[in-house]
Motif scaffolding. Sequence first.
Motif, mmCIF file in Angstrom:
data_model
loop_
_atom_site.group_PDB
_atom_site.id
_atom_site.type_symbol
_atom_site.label_atom_id
_atom_site.label_comp_id
_atom_site.label_asym_id
_atom_site.label_seq_id
_atom_site.Cartn_x
_atom_site.Cartn_y
_atom_site.Cartn_z
ATOM 1 N N ALA A 252 11.140 70.467 15.594
ATOM 2 C CA ALA A 252 10.835 69.075 15.921
ATOM 3 C C ALA A 252 12.071 68.297 16.383
ATOM 4 O O ALA A 252 11.945 67.158 16.828
ATOM 5 C CB ALA A 252 10.222 68.382 14.707
ATOM 6 N N ARG A 253 13.264 68.911 16.273
ATOM 7 C CA ARG A 253 14.547 68.260 16.603
ATOM 8 C C ARG A 253 14.706 66.943 15.819
ATOM 9 O O ARG A 253 15.009 65.891 16.375
ATOM 10 C CB ARG A 253 14.690 68.042 18.105
ATOM 11 C CG ARG A 253 14.760 69.340 18.896
ATOM 12 C CD ARG A 253 15.092 69.166 20.343
ATOM 13 N NE ARG A 253 16.202 68.315 20.672
ATOM 14 C CZ ARG A 253 17.496 68.666 20.629
ATOM 15 N NH1 ARG A 253 17.824 69.875 20.258
ATOM 16 N NH2 ARG A 253 18.432 67.807 20.961
ATOM 17 N N LYS A 254 14.469 67.046 14.488
ATOM 18 C CA LYS A 254 14.594 65.886 13.604
ATOM 19 C C LYS A 254 15.520 66.218 12.449
ATOM 20 O O LYS A 254 15.509 67.344 11.936
ATOM 21 C CB LYS A 254 13.229 65.460 13.062
ATOM 22 C CG LYS A 254 12.317 64.892 14.127
ATOM 23 C CD LYS A 254 10.990 64.432 13.541
ATOM 24 C CE LYS A 254 10.117 63.836 14.635
ATOM 25 N NZ LYS A 254 8.829 63.357 14.106
ATOM 26 N N LEU A 255 16.296 65.225 12.027
ATOM 27 C CA LEU A 255 17.176 65.343 10.864
ATOM 28 C C LEU A 255 16.666 64.350 9.825
ATOM 29 O O LEU A 255 16.626 63.139 10.072
ATOM 30 C CB LEU A 255 18.625 65.026 11.252
ATOM 31 C CG LEU A 255 19.674 65.219 10.170
ATOM 32 C CD1 LEU A 255 19.798 66.706 9.807
ATOM 33 C CD2 LEU A 255 21.026 64.703 10.624
ATOM 34 N N GLU B 108 11.733 56.568 11.543
ATOM 35 C CA GLU B 108 12.652 56.923 12.623
ATOM 36 C C GLU B 108 13.715 55.833 12.813
ATOM 37 O O GLU B 108 13.387 54.658 12.915
ATOM 38 C CB GLU B 108 11.872 57.133 13.922
ATOM 39 C CG GLU B 108 10.907 58.305 13.839
ATOM 40 C CD GLU B 108 10.123 58.527 15.120
ATOM 41 O OE1 GLU B 108 10.248 57.732 16.071
ATOM 42 O OE2 GLU B 108 9.369 59.520 15.173
ATOM 43 N N LEU B 109 14.982 56.268 12.869
ATOM 44 C CA LEU B 109 16.085 55.314 12.960
ATOM 45 C C LEU B 109 16.834 55.372 14.287
ATOM 46 O O LEU B 109 17.064 54.352 14.919
ATOM 47 C CB LEU B 109 17.090 55.553 11.821
ATOM 48 C CG LEU B 109 16.541 55.439 10.405
ATOM 49 C CD1 LEU B 109 17.615 55.787 9.392
ATOM 50 C CD2 LEU B 109 16.023 54.029 10.158
ATOM 51 N N LEU C 175 16.626 63.370 16.271
ATOM 52 C CA LEU C 175 16.161 62.079 15.799
ATOM 53 C C LEU C 175 16.391 62.001 14.289
ATOM 54 O O LEU C 175 15.984 62.914 13.554
ATOM 55 C CB LEU C 175 14.675 61.907 16.117
ATOM 56 C CG LEU C 175 14.029 60.592 15.678
ATOM 57 C CD1 LEU C 175 14.659 59.415 16.412
ATOM 58 C CD2 LEU C 175 12.529 60.640 15.938
ATOM 59 N N VAL C 176 17.032 60.930 13.813
ATOM 60 C CA VAL C 176 17.266 60.733 12.380
ATOM 61 C C VAL C 176 16.052 60.021 11.800
ATOM 62 O O VAL C 176 15.656 58.956 12.280
ATOM 63 C CB VAL C 176 18.550 59.908 12.126
ATOM 64 C CG1 VAL C 176 18.748 59.665 10.634
ATOM 65 C CG2 VAL C 176 19.762 60.619 12.726
ATOM 66 N N VAL C 177 15.451 60.622 10.756
ATOM 67 C CA VAL C 177 14.254 60.073 10.129
ATOM 68 C C VAL C 177 14.549 59.858 8.649
ATOM 69 O O VAL C 177 14.852 60.800 7.917
ATOM 70 C CB VAL C 177 13.042 61.027 10.302
ATOM 71 C CG1 VAL C 177 11.804 60.437 9.655
ATOM 72 C CG2 VAL C 177 12.802 61.331 11.765
#
Length: 193
Positions: free
Chosen positions: A161-164, A120-121, A112-114
């Motif tokens: 968290a699997r976030k970028l 969150e995008l 997920l792109v934050v």
Amino acid sequence: MTLDDCYELGSVVKPHGLKGFVVAAFDVDNLDDYRKLKSVLVELPTAPGKLTDYAVEKLQPQSDARALLKFKGIDRIEDAEPLRNAKLWRPLTELPNLAEDQFYFHDVVGYLVVDEQLGELGTVETFYELPQQDVLSMRYQGVEVLIPVVDELVKQADQAARKLFVNLPEGLLDVYLTPASRERDEPDEFVEP
């Protein structure tokens, strides 16, 4: 082993000399890390998707991205010629370790792109390695958005968290969401004077 289990190390450019050497182009940050390479998986142009293990006899860097490569059992130019344009692969499990704030592109696909300001995008879909710079592709409000992969914009990846996390410049998303001014200003039909 399949291509999905591997990363592309580079490719064979052409044979070199008469004794089975080839010139290989490597897509790596530091070719010196591969000086002691013992083997590579080779995908011949005549057999796409099929990987064959080749033992490396010698790797001699010629520049930052090119090296002379000698495979065991390839001792003549005639033996080396079929390797022209072959792709060279290595198992993903053998990728060099990175610093804590770095990541491999394949690791963050699906993250997920934050954004620091907007939250969150969307989700990372893929990466494009362009001549000018690498960009990541994500889907935002149904539109593909490309984000340059530079330290100023892409801050860090949180694997747990699997976030970028990113810090997009103001207006970047608007470029993708706003129709081109040329399309807005064109008349619906052509009228002769």
